[in-house]
Design a protein around this motif. Sequence first.
Motif, PDB file in Angstrom:
ATOM      1  N   MET A 294     -85.313   7.505 -56.751  1.00 38.33           N
ATOM      2  CA  MET A 294     -85.651   6.948 -55.447  1.00 38.33           C
ATOM      3  C   MET A 294     -85.624   8.024 -54.368  1.00 38.33           C
ATOM      4  N   ARG A 295     -84.556   8.834 -54.432  1.00 37.27           N
ATOM      5  CA  ARG A 295     -84.428   9.903 -53.444  1.00 37.27           C
ATOM      6  C   ARG A 295     -85.568  10.910 -53.574  1.00 37.27           C
ATOM      7  N   ALA A 296     -85.960  11.205 -54.816  1.00 43.06           N
ATOM      8  CA  ALA A 296     -87.058  12.154 -55.037  1.00 43.06           C
ATOM      9  C   ALA A 296     -88.372  11.590 -54.501  1.00 43.06           C
ATOM     10  N   ALA A 297     -88.585  10.279 -54.691  1.00 36.32           N
ATOM     11  CA  ALA A 297     -89.808   9.651 -54.204  1.00 36.32           C
ATOM     12  C   ALA A 297     -89.882   9.705 -52.676  1.00 36.32           C
ATOM     13  N   LEU A 298     -88.754   9.439 -52.029  1.00 39.37           N
ATOM     14  CA  LEU A 298     -88.714   9.499 -50.560  1.00 39.37           C
ATOM     15  C   LEU A 298     -88.939  10.931 -50.071  1.00 39.37           C
ATOM     16  N   LYS A 299     -88.356  11.883 -50.786  1.00 40.18           N
ATOM     17  CA  LYS A 299     -88.541  13.291 -50.415  1.00 40.18           C
ATOM     18  C   LYS A 299     -90.002  13.700 -50.544  1.00 40.18           C
ATOM     19  N   ASN A 300     -90.639  13.277 -51.648  1.00 44.39           N
ATOM     20  CA  ASN A 300     -92.053  13.605 -51.856  1.00 44.39           C
ATOM     21  C   ASN A 300     -92.929  12.951 -50.796  1.00 44.39           C
ATOM     22  N   THR A 301     -92.617  11.699 -50.450  1.00 41.41           N
ATOM     23  CA  THR A 301     -93.393  10.993 -49.424  1.00 41.41           C
ATOM     24  C   THR A 301     -93.280  11.697 -48.079  1.00 41.41           C
ATOM     25  N   GLY A 302     -92.072  12.083 -47.728  1.00 40.87           N
ATOM     26  CA  GLY A 302     -91.878  12.804 -46.468  1.00 40.87           C
ATOM     27  C   GLY A 302     -92.613  14.130 -46.449  1.00 40.87           C
ATOM     28  N   TYR A 303     -92.607  14.807 -47.582  1.00 47.53           N
ATOM     29  CA  TYR A 303     -93.296  16.091 -47.705  1.00 47.53           C
ATOM     30  C   TYR A 303     -94.805  15.916 -47.522  1.00 47.53           C
ATOM     31  N   VAL A 304     -95.372  14.890 -48.161  1.00 46.36           N
ATOM     32  CA  VAL A 304     -96.806  14.637 -48.046  1.00 46.36           C
ATOM     33  C   VAL A 304     -97.175  14.269 -46.607  1.00 46.36           C
ATOM     34  N   LEU A 305     -96.365  13.440 -45.963  1.00 41.86           N
ATOM     35  CA  LEU A 305     -96.638  13.071 -44.575  1.00 41.86           C
ATOM     36  C   LEU A 305     -96.564  14.291 -43.665  1.00 41.86           C
ATOM     37  N   PHE A 306     -95.624  15.192 -43.955  1.00 44.98           N
ATOM     38  CA  PHE A 306     -95.536  16.428 -43.177  1.00 44.98           C
ATOM     39  C   PHE A 306     -96.806  17.256 -43.320  1.00 44.98           C
ATOM     40  N   LEU A 307     -97.306  17.391 -44.561  1.00 48.63           N
ATOM     41  CA  LEU A 307     -98.541  18.147 -44.799  1.00 48.63           C
ATOM     42  C   LEU A 307     -99.741  17.492 -44.123  1.00 48.63           C
ATOM     43  N   PHE A 308     -99.720  16.180 -44.030  1.00 53.69           N
ATOM     44  CA  PHE A 308    -100.800  15.447 -43.371  1.00 53.69           C
ATOM     45  C   PHE A 308    -100.735  15.605 -41.849  1.00 53.69           C
ATOM     46  N   LEU A 309     -99.532  15.505 -41.292  1.00 57.61           N
ATOM     47  CA  LEU A 309     -99.390  15.446 -39.836  1.00 57.61           C
ATOM     48  C   LEU A 309     -99.321  16.814 -39.165  1.00 57.61           C
ATOM     49  N   PHE A 310     -98.741  17.803 -39.838  1.00 57.12           N
ATOM     50  CA  PHE A 310     -98.534  19.106 -39.175  1.00 57.12           C
ATOM     51  C   PHE A 310     -99.839  19.719 -38.662  1.00 57.12           C
ATOM     52  N   PRO A 311    -100.907  19.816 -39.487  1.00 52.73           N
ATOM     53  CA  PRO A 311    -102.165  20.367 -38.957  1.00 52.73           C
ATOM     54  C   PRO A 311    -102.734  19.538 -37.810  1.00 52.73           C
ATOM     55  N   LEU A 312    -102.501  18.227 -37.817  1.00 56.50           N
ATOM     56  CA  LEU A 312    -103.000  17.373 -36.735  1.00 56.50           C
ATOM     57  C   LEU A 312    -102.216  17.614 -35.445  1.00 56.50           C
ATOM     58  N   VAL A 313    -100.921  17.851 -35.577  1.00 56.55           N
ATOM     59  CA  VAL A 313    -100.111  18.174 -34.394  1.00 56.55           C
ATOM     60  C   VAL A 313    -100.564  19.502 -33.795  1.00 56.55           C
ATOM     61  N   VAL A 314    -100.794  20.492 -34.656  1.00 59.61           N
ATOM     62  CA  VAL A 314    -101.301  21.785 -34.176  1.00 59.61           C
ATOM     63  C   VAL A 314    -102.654  21.597 -33.502  1.00 59.61           C
ATOM     64  N   ALA A 315    -103.502  20.748 -34.068  1.00 60.00           N
ATOM     65  CA  ALA A 315    -104.803  20.463 -33.467  1.00 60.00           C
ATOM     66  C   ALA A 315    -104.634  19.867 -32.076  1.00 60.00           C
ATOM     67  N   GLY A 316    -103.668  18.962 -31.933  1.00 57.46           N
ATOM     68  CA  GLY A 316    -103.404  18.381 -30.615  1.00 57.46           C
ATOM     69  C   GLY A 316    -102.937  19.421 -29.612  1.00 57.46           C
ATOM     70  N   LEU A 317    -102.097  20.360 -30.058  1.00 53.74           N
ATOM     71  CA  LEU A 317    -101.622  21.419 -29.167  1.00 53.74           C
ATOM     72  C   LEU A 317    -102.762  22.331 -28.737  1.00 53.74           C
ATOM     73  N   PHE A 318    -103.678  22.622 -29.663  1.00 48.56           N
ATOM     74  CA  PHE A 318    -104.845  23.438 -29.323  1.00 48.56           C
ATOM     75  C   PHE A 318    -105.704  22.751 -28.267  1.00 48.56           C
ATOM     76  N   ALA A 319    -105.761  21.422 -28.300  1.00 47.78           N
ATOM     77  CA  ALA A 319    -106.642  20.682 -27.406  1.00 47.78           C
ATOM     78  C   ALA A 319    -106.050  20.478 -26.016  1.00 47.78           C
ATOM     79  N   VAL A 320    -104.745  20.697 -25.863  1.00 50.01           N
ATOM     80  CA  VAL A 320    -104.087  20.433 -24.576  1.00 50.01           C
ATOM     81  C   VAL A 320    -104.708  21.217 -23.415  1.00 50.01           C
ATOM     82  N   PRO A 321    -104.950  22.546 -23.556  1.00 47.97           N
ATOM     83  CA  PRO A 321    -105.544  23.277 -22.419  1.00 47.97           C
ATOM     84  C   PRO A 321    -106.888  22.703 -21.981  1.00 47.97           C
ATOM     85  N   ALA A 322    -107.737  22.366 -22.936  1.00 52.14           N
ATOM     86  CA  ALA A 322    -109.047  21.811 -22.582  1.00 52.14           C
ATOM     87  C   ALA A 322    -108.885  20.469 -21.871  1.00 52.14           C
TER      88      ALA A 322
END
Length: 265
Positions: free
Chosen positions: A1-29
Amino acid sequence: MRAALKNTGYVLFLFLFPLVVAGLFAVPAYLLHAYAWLSVLIYLGEIAGTLYLMQRKRSTIDFGVSPKGSWPDGVWCVLYILLRTAVWVVLIPIVAIQTNWLILLPQALSFFLLTAPAEELHFRGLLFSSIEQLPSRKKMALSSVLVAACVSSFLFAVLHMATHFSAGWLWLVVFMGDGLAFCALRIKTGSLLTPFIAHAVVNILTGELLISATTVADNIALLYQVTVILIDLLFFVVVLSQSKLQAQVREKPEPAMASQHGGIV
């Protein structure tokens, strides 16, 4: 169970991190009201965030950034482009063909230099490859590929629903099917090159070159969605089956040479 939660969190991080960076890039514009640059900076941010995470894992995971494959593999890419374009031409009324290069060329450059690279690096590169390599006690080659393809394609669809939410939930399945088809090309060639080409060309043909009617009857739209879903799923199954068969042939040991006395050497 713990491994499944860890994997899920890892996948969500990989999904969200580039999108957060994209949002930061867009802030100046956004702050400078330079809205014409928003989409450019968003895709550049997604590329930057994805490449940053890839660089940290490049020694242990093959993300498919190197051109691979062969001409026969490229045939699958062309086949998918033809199938998806044919469905668009047959079912969606085409009112004109875009001939104004001042409009078409910038859009084509945007698809080839921003949209397709960002999404293919993120979903078929970073996410697919990372999910496939997740540790599992009962890991099998085929099952890990299926899980990676389905999860990365679902997240690909979720992202696209942000701009198609009002169009209906069936589009979620359409986008997930597209993601699976692009994953099939990624699996077949071991490279992001073919899904990148297919992604960019299909977007250009159905989004810019072949100008469709602004409104389509509900039954036609439903038929188009269902047909695309079926094509995507069939393409994924067939290509994956071909890839599995080729892998089995490569792994099959060569028969032993017979001796002059009829024995096995």
